[in-house]
Design a protein around this motif. Sequence first.
Motif, short mmCIF file in Angstrom:
data_model
loop_
_atom_site.label_atom_id
_atom_site.label_comp_id
_atom_site.label_asym_id
_atom_site.label_seq_id
_atom_site.Cartn_x
_atom_site.Cartn_y
_atom_site.Cartn_z
N ASP A 96 0.83 -1.21 0.00
CA ASP A 96 0.00 0.00 0.00
C ASP A 96 0.87 1.26 0.00
N GLU A 97 1.93 1.24 0.82
CA GLU A 97 2.82 2.40 0.85
C GLU A 97 3.51 2.60 -0.49
N LYS A 98 3.88 1.49 -1.14
CA LYS A 98 4.50 1.60 -2.46
C LYS A 98 3.54 2.22 -3.46
N ARG A 99 2.29 1.77 -3.42
CA ARG A 99 1.31 2.33 -4.37
C ARG A 99 1.10 3.81 -4.12
N VAL A 100 1.02 4.18 -2.84
CA VAL A 100 0.85 5.60 -2.52
C VAL A 100 2.05 6.41 -3.00
N GLU A 101 3.25 5.87 -2.76
CA GLU A 101 4.47 6.59 -3.18
C GLU A 101 4.56 6.70 -4.69
N HIS A 102 4.22 5.59 -5.37
CA HIS A 102 4.25 5.63 -6.83
C HIS A 102 3.22 6.61 -7.38
N ALA A 103 2.04 6.64 -6.76
CA ALA A 103 1.03 7.61 -7.18
C ALA A 103 1.51 9.03 -6.95
N ARG A 104 2.17 9.24 -5.80
CA ARG A 104 2.70 10.58 -5.53
C ARG A 104 3.76 10.97 -6.56
N GLU A 238 -0.95 5.77 -22.93
CA GLU A 238 -1.34 6.20 -21.59
C GLU A 238 -2.63 5.51 -21.15
N ALA A 239 -3.55 5.31 -22.09
CA ALA A 239 -4.80 4.63 -21.74
C ALA A 239 -4.54 3.17 -21.37
N ARG A 240 -3.64 2.50 -22.14
CA ARG A 240 -3.33 1.10 -21.83
C ARG A 240 -2.60 0.98 -20.50
N GLN A 241 -1.69 1.92 -20.23
CA GLN A 241 -0.98 1.89 -18.94
C GLN A 241 -1.94 2.08 -17.79
N LYS A 242 -2.88 3.00 -17.94
CA LYS A 242 -3.86 3.23 -16.89
C LYS A 242 -4.72 2.00 -16.67
N GLN A 243 -5.13 1.37 -17.78
CA GLN A 243 -5.96 0.17 -17.67
C GLN A 243 -5.18 -0.97 -17.01
N ALA A 244 -3.88 -1.13 -17.38
CA ALA A 244 -3.06 -2.18 -16.78
C ALA A 244 -2.87 -1.94 -15.29
N ALA A 245 -2.68 -0.67 -14.90
CA ALA A 245 -2.51 -0.36 -13.48
C ALA A 245 -3.78 -0.68 -12.70
N GLU A 246 -4.94 -0.36 -13.29
CA GLU A 246 -6.20 -0.66 -12.62
C GLU A 246 -6.40 -2.17 -12.47
N ALA A 248 -4.02 -4.45 -12.37
CA ALA A 248 -3.06 -4.94 -11.36
C ALA A 248 -3.55 -4.65 -9.95
N LYS A 249 -4.12 -3.45 -9.76
CA LYS A 249 -4.64 -3.10 -8.44
C LYS A 249 -5.80 -4.02 -8.06
N GLN A 250 -6.72 -4.27 -9.03
CA GLN A 250 -7.85 -5.16 -8.74
C GLN A 250 -7.35 -6.57 -8.41
N LYS A 251 -6.32 -7.03 -9.15
CA LYS A 251 -5.80 -8.36 -8.90
C LYS A 251 -5.18 -8.46 -7.51
N GLN A 252 -4.43 -7.42 -7.12
CA GLN A 252 -3.84 -7.42 -5.78
C GLN A 252 -4.91 -7.42 -4.71
N GLU A 253 -5.95 -6.62 -4.92
CA GLU A 253 -7.04 -6.58 -3.94
C GLU A 253 -7.74 -7.94 -3.83
N GLU A 254 -7.94 -8.59 -5.01
CA GLU A 254 -8.58 -9.91 -4.99
C GLU A 254 -7.69 -10.93 -4.28
N GLN A 255 -6.38 -10.86 -4.54
CA GLN A 255 -5.47 -11.80 -3.88
C GLN A 255 -5.46 -11.57 -2.37
N ALA A 256 -5.47 -10.29 -1.96
CA ALA A 256 -5.48 -9.99 -0.53
C ALA A 256 -6.77 -10.51 0.12
#
Length: 272
Positions: A96-104, A238-246, A248-256
């Motif tokens: 979570d901290e990594k995602r926040v830092e990367h977003a920042r 940029e659209a594909r990168q945004k979609q891939a990031a979303e 990846a985030k959904q996959k991490q949330e599902e795994q958690a």
Amino acid sequence: MIVAASDAAADAALPGGASGVPAKGKDADSQAPAANDFDARQKALDARTAENNYRYAVAQHNCYSKFFVNHCLNSARDDMRVVAADIRKEQLALDDEKRVEHARQRDEQAAIKRAQNEADAPARAAQDARNAQAYDEKQRQHQLNQAQREAEAPQRAANEKAFQQKQQQHAIDQAQRGISPSQAAANQKAYDAKQAEFQRKLDEAHRQAAQKAQERAEKQQRFEQKQSDAAQHQADVEARQKQAAEKAKQKQEEQAKQQQQLDQQQKQQPQQ
């Protein structure tokens, strides 16, 4: 106790009797990585995971020398799962901290890019204005040249007529000087050939000029198309990168979520 024995065996099996990871308790604060040092924290979690797996393997090995083998194995597995759950919790927090830092960082880079674009906007506007002015100047010069050629057309026609009259007078003068008609015809033929060659060269020059103008127009059109394609490609990336990031985030949330459900199921299972 089984856990104590397995821990002692694990410590003895490692080089120098060390566990390979900093122990909790004294000196833990001095050995812990910095809050923002993600790499060091990740290495520490990986080391704890390796240590936990190693201790569990040693405990399993030691259980087969005891009388209550199953009870010993279950106890070792429970101890391993407790540590694994704690590591998992810290891993999720670190992610979570990594995602926040990367977003920042992304926001910071975007802000810098916007600021740079805003700073460069006056220069781009000035360059566009200069380009537009140069283009307008070329168009005006072309129109002036065209108007001048049209204005000079009557004079050129008059000059051509005067030249024809001069040629006729020249032929009369040659006849008066005794030049034969055949010689005069040959002279006229040679002159006509020179005029035809001159006209051919003039027409070729006009054709080449028109061709170059057409090539410049096509080159400008290709350049504009490349610029448009590049802008569209950047937008697609940029659209594909945004979609891939979303995703990846959904996959991490599902795994958690799946891990939490698995941990809850394991805790609810009765001990053998």
